[in-house]
Each structure stands twice: as structure tokens, then as C-alpha cells.
Scaffold this motif. Structure first.
Motif, PDB file in Angstrom:
ATOM      1  N   MET A   1     127.594  29.848  66.295  1.00 30.98           N
ATOM      2  CA  MET A   1     128.205  31.173  66.444  1.00 30.98           C
ATOM      3  C   MET A   1     127.565  32.143  65.463  1.00 30.98           C
ATOM      4  O   MET A   1     127.363  31.817  64.295  1.00 30.98           O
ATOM      5  N   GLY A   2     127.247  33.334  65.904  1.00 28.43           N
ATOM      6  CA  GLY A   2     126.604  34.315  65.057  1.00 28.43           C
ATOM      7  C   GLY A   2     127.588  35.041  64.162  1.00 28.43           C
ATOM      8  O   GLY A   2     128.795  34.770  64.159  1.00 28.43           O
ATOM      9  N   LEU A   3     127.047  35.978  63.382  1.00 27.87           N
ATOM     10  CA  LEU A   3     127.873  36.770  62.484  1.00 27.87           C
ATOM     11  C   LEU A   3     128.809  37.673  63.272  1.00 27.87           C
ATOM     12  O   LEU A   3     128.429  38.258  64.286  1.00 27.87           O
ATOM     13  N   THR A   4     130.045  37.798  62.809  1.00 22.07           N
ATOM     14  CA  THR A   4     131.023  38.707  63.396  1.00 22.07           C
ATOM     15  C   THR A   4     131.689  39.478  62.267  1.00 22.07           C
ATOM     16  O   THR A   4     131.583  39.112  61.093  1.00 22.07           O
ATOM     17  N   THR A   5     132.416  40.528  62.617  1.00 22.48           N
ATOM     18  CA  THR A   5     133.116  41.301  61.581  1.00 22.48           C
ATOM     19  C   THR A   5     134.176  40.453  60.882  1.00 22.48           C
ATOM     20  O   THR A   5     134.525  40.719  59.729  1.00 22.48           O
ATOM     21  N   ALA A   6     134.670  39.413  61.560  1.00 23.40           N
ATOM     22  CA  ALA A   6     135.685  38.548  60.954  1.00 23.40           C
ATOM     23  C   ALA A   6     135.076  37.537  59.985  1.00 23.40           C
ATOM     24  O   ALA A   6     135.741  37.086  59.046  1.00 23.40           O
ATOM     25  N   THR A   7     133.808  37.187  60.201  1.00 23.18           N
ATOM     26  CA  THR A   7     133.209  36.116  59.398  1.00 23.18           C
ATOM     27  C   THR A   7     132.128  36.584  58.429  1.00 23.18           C
ATOM     28  O   THR A   7     131.739  35.833  57.536  1.00 23.18           O
ATOM     29  N   ILE A   8     131.659  37.805  58.576  1.00 23.36           N
ATOM     30  CA  ILE A   8     130.463  38.189  57.833  1.00 23.36           C
ATOM     31  C   ILE A   8     130.662  38.171  56.321  1.00 23.36           C
ATOM     32  O   ILE A   8     129.764  37.759  55.576  1.00 23.36           O
ATOM     33  N   ALA A   9     131.817  38.559  55.815  1.00 19.73           N
ATOM     34  CA  ALA A   9     132.022  38.584  54.368  1.00 19.73           C
ATOM     35  C   ALA A   9     131.866  37.186  53.777  1.00 19.73           C
ATOM     36  O   ALA A   9     131.159  36.982  52.781  1.00 19.73           O
ATOM     37  N   ALA A  10     132.534  36.204  54.383  1.00 22.06           N
ATOM     38  CA  ALA A  10     132.435  34.833  53.899  1.00 22.06           C
ATOM     39  C   ALA A  10     131.034  34.269  54.090  1.00 22.06           C
ATOM     40  O   ALA A  10     130.514  33.542  53.227  1.00 22.06           O
ATOM     41  N   GLU A  11     130.405  34.605  55.214  1.00 23.60           N
ATOM     42  CA  GLU A  11     129.073  34.083  55.478  1.00 23.60           C
ATOM     43  C   GLU A  11     128.043  34.650  54.495  1.00 23.60           C
ATOM     44  O   GLU A  11     127.149  33.936  54.035  1.00 23.60           O
ATOM     45  N   LEU A  12     128.172  35.939  54.171  1.00 25.42           N
ATOM     46  CA  LEU A  12     127.237  36.524  53.211  1.00 25.42           C
ATOM     47  C   LEU A  12     127.430  35.926  51.821  1.00 25.42           C
ATOM     48  O   LEU A  12     126.454  35.739  51.075  1.00 25.42           O
ATOM     49  N   GLU A  13     128.659  35.620  51.470  1.00 21.07           N
ATOM     50  CA  GLU A  13     128.910  34.970  50.178  1.00 21.07           C
ATOM     51  C   GLU A  13     128.224  33.610  50.127  1.00 21.07           C
ATOM     52  O   GLU A  13     127.601  33.247  49.119  1.00 21.07           O
ATOM     53  N   ALA A  14     128.319  32.864  51.221  1.00 21.05           N
ATOM     54  CA  ALA A  14     127.651  31.561  51.283  1.00 21.05           C
ATOM     55  C   ALA A  14     126.136  31.727  51.276  1.00 21.05           C
ATOM     56  O   ALA A  14     125.407  30.989  50.592  1.00 21.05           O
TER      57      ALA A  14
END
Length: 384
Positions: free
Chosen positions: A1-14
Motif C-alpha cells: 500500500m502506498g503513502l496516504t494522508t492517514a499513514t504518511i506521518a508515521a511512514e516518514l518517521e520510519a
């Protein structure tokens, strides 16, 4: 699954904690062995790779890395290539210039990115940013070259940048000065994803502000091109920018103000860039160029970057909205007439002049010091 507005903050932190292990290992071995000339030779080799070249002529370790690095993005298609080519067929000159000016200044607004760039100033030459800026210009111009995404040339050029990033990470690691707890990994996967959004969706917003019409189809094609480039920068699939321009814009609008701040490093890098580009513009045009960049970024972000204000900027906004008249500014740059008619885009001529000047930056990249590759040093800093 790609980046979404719901996941991007956590994904960028990782992503901020991840570099590029395979490229890092390759470059680490070279630096550990003090093979500095070998690193430069590596960049030159990458820059001259041609489709179908016999990799057996290269050192085995490098050949194996390049074989793996040459693989296309997992979800790449002919439709993606055609979409990207369609965008550049309509906007190659202007978008290359905007990426190399508005886009680069945008990357200086990320505090960690600005610090990384300034502290590795020796990669671009301690006397100025010309080498680094001109090398960036080559990438932006190469993106729109005919068949660039079909014949392997763009992939090879981006792979060279990937190895430069790995070199920067190793230099910081060796320096003992990088605060990993505070900043994460140098040139992390967060940085490459964020930079891709700056050079894509932020540029599409800039084009809209400057009155350049870009169709939805072309905008998606531009996003496809950066999806492709980020893959060859070694970015993991889950952190690649979306191919849909609307989705990418939503992500960037949500995260931008969390990432962009005014810093001494960012202002310093912006001033270096502006001063470097000045030499490529005709007399009287520089103020118009700065006004264009300010308008493209908006005053909020232009002020963060430390861009100076000009009288042209003060009159161009109401003119763009269809109010008032303006005399020729910058030696007649804006049309060379005594006045502009209502509704005429005041930046059209500036964009044309700037695009031509940007081609001169490309020539600088090809001839600077008789060597068109970045030079490696084992020390950091920029003589600040």
C-alpha cells in the motif's frame, strides 16, 4: 500500500531512520580503503554507462550492484512512460528551470536537508555551489530527454546521484558529528521522498501560480516521472510518491508546514544559489527572476528562504489578477512596452528568459573544471 494522508506521518518517521544499505556498503568499502580517486572514477563510470554495456568490464562488486539497481519500479508500465513523456513534451524547458530554482530552494527549507547540504559544501567546491547546482540541473534536464525512461540513460544518471547520497551518509558517519538521535539518518529515505514531492507537486503548484496551464493527464505524467526517479534513488517501494497528482498534492499540503522552517543554513544555501544563477541572466533580469521565484513559492515560503523582495513583485500580483498597468521592468523584460494589458501573465517573459538561462547552467555543468562529476573529499564543512 502506498503513502496516504492517514499513514504518511508515521511512514516518514520510519523512513527517516533508513538510508540505502546496499549503496552504503558499496561506498563504505571504497572510503574505508581510502580509495578517494576510486570514488571519483566510480562516478565517471556510472555517468558513461550505456544501455547494453558489458558489465563484465567493471569490478565485480560494482557490476552486481548496477545489475540489481537497473531493475524498473515493480509497478512500472508503458502507460506510465507515455504519461511522463507527454508532460515533458509540453513543459520540458520551463519545468526543468523551475525544479532547478524553486525546487532546490524548497529543499533548503527542510532544516536537516539544508544542514546536510551546507555541511557537505566541499562536495560542490568550497568556493561556491556551482558544481552541485549545475549537476542538479543536468538531472532535471535529463528527465525530459527523448527516450530517457526507455533507453536506461536516466536510470544510470539517477543511480549516480544515489551513490552520491551514499557517499554523503558515509562522510557524516566518519565525521562523528552527525546527531542520529536528533536528525535520523543522513539523506534518509524520508529526505528522498520529501525531495521528490518538492520537485514534483510543489513545482506543479508553482506552475499554477505562474499561470502555466498543466492538464490533469500531464500532471499525473510528471508524478510518474518522479515515482521512477525515486525508485532509482534506492527508495523502498512503500515510500515512493504516488503517480496521481491529486493524491501527491494532498500528502504534500498536509506535511509541508511540518517540514519547512526558516534556518540559517537554509538562508545561506538560498543566497548561494541566487548569487550563482545571477551570472546567467542578462542585465536587469535578475530582479524579475527573483520576483518570479517569490511568486511561485508564495511570500510565506520565500520569506523563510530569505529571498529578497523587489518592486516587480509588488506590482506583478495585482497585474496577474487583472488590475492596473505597469511600465517595462528589467530593461523591458516584461514585454518591452510602456504598459501591459489587463489579464496578460506578467511572468510569461520572465519564465522564457529564465528557461534559456537555465540551459547555460547546463553548459556550465558540462565544462566546469573540465570535469562534470562531483569531487569527493573525506572532510566535511564549507569553510563557514
Amino acid at each position: 500500500m502506498g503513502l496516504t494522508t492517514a499513514t504518511i506521518a508515521a511512514e516518514l518517521e520510519a523512513a527517516n531512520k533508513v538510508g540505502d544499505p546496499k549503496a552504503d556498503q558499496l561506498v563504505s568499502d571504497l572510503i574505508d580503503n581510502e580509495e578517494i580517486d576510486g570514488v571519483n572514477a566510480l562516478f565517471r563510470t556510472i555517468g558513461t554507462l550505456k544501455p547494453g554495456q558489458d558489465l563484465s568490464e567493471l569490478p565485480p562488486r560494482l557490476a552486481e550492484f548496477l545489475k540489481e539497481a537497473a531493475a524498473a519500479p515493480p509497478d512500472w508500465s508503458e502507460a506510465d512512460v507515455k504519461a511522463a513523456e507527454g508532460f515533458f513534451a509540453h513543459h520540458h524547458g520551463e519545468v526543468s528551470m523551475l525544479q532547478g530554482t524553486v525546487g532546490l530552494i524548497g529543499t533548503y527549507l527542510a532544516p536537516t536537508g539544508a544542514f546536510t547540504l551546507r555541511s557537505t559544501g566541499r562536495l560542490g567546491g568550497v568556493d561556491g555551489p556551482g558544481r552541485r547546482l549545475s549537476q542538479s540541473s543536468r538531472l532535471f534536464l535529463d528527465m525530459g530527454n527523448k527516450n530517457a525512461m526507455r533507453d536506461g540513460t536516466l536510470a544510470a544518471n539517477v543511480t549516480k546521484v544515489r551513490l552520491v547520497h551514499a557517499s554523503v551518509r558515509q562522510l557524516h558517519k566518519k565525521s562523528g558529528e552527525w546527531d542520529y538521535a536528533k536528525w535520523g539518518e543522513p539523506v534518509s529515505q524520508k529526505y528522498t521522498t520529501g525531495a521528490a514531492l518538492v520537485f514534483s507537486t510543489q513545482i506543479l503548484q508553482a506552475m499554477a501560480r505562474l499561470g502555466l496551464d498543466v492538464s490533469k493527464e500531464d500532471a499525473d505524467g510528471f508524478m510518474c516521472s518522479w515515482h521512477y526517479v525515486n525508485h532509482y534513488l534506492g527508495t523502498e517501494e512503500k515510500w515512493l510518491p504516488p503517480k496521481d497528482a491529486g493524491e501527491a498534492e494532498a500528502l504534500w499540503n498536509q506535511e509541508r508546514d511540518k517540514e519547512w522552517k526558516k534556518t540559517d543554513d537554509g538562508v545561506f544555501m538560498t543566497k548561494q544559489a541566487v548569487d550563482f544563477y545571477r551570472k546567467f541572466y542578462p542585465p536587469g533580469a535578475h530582479d524579475a527572476f527573483i520576483a518570479m521565484v517569490r511568486h511561485a513559492l508564495t511570500d510565506k515560503y520565500a520569506d523563510m528562504a530569505g529571498l529578497p523582495k523587489s518592486v516587480l513583485g509588488a506590482i506583478a500580483d495585482p497585474l496577474a489578477a487583472g488590475h492596473g498597468l505597469v511600465s517595462g521592468v528589467g530593461g523591458g523584460l516584461l514585454g518591452g512596452a510602456a504598459k501591459k494589458t489587463v489579464g496578460v501573465n506578467p511572468y510569461k517573459d520572465v519564465i522564457g528568459i529564465a528557461s534559456k538561462a537555465f540551459n547555460e547552467v547546463q553548459k556550465f555543468a558540462l565544462t566546469h573544471d573540465q570535469d562534470d562529476q562531483p569531487q569527493m573529499h573525506q572532510e566535511l564543512h564549507d569553510d563557514r
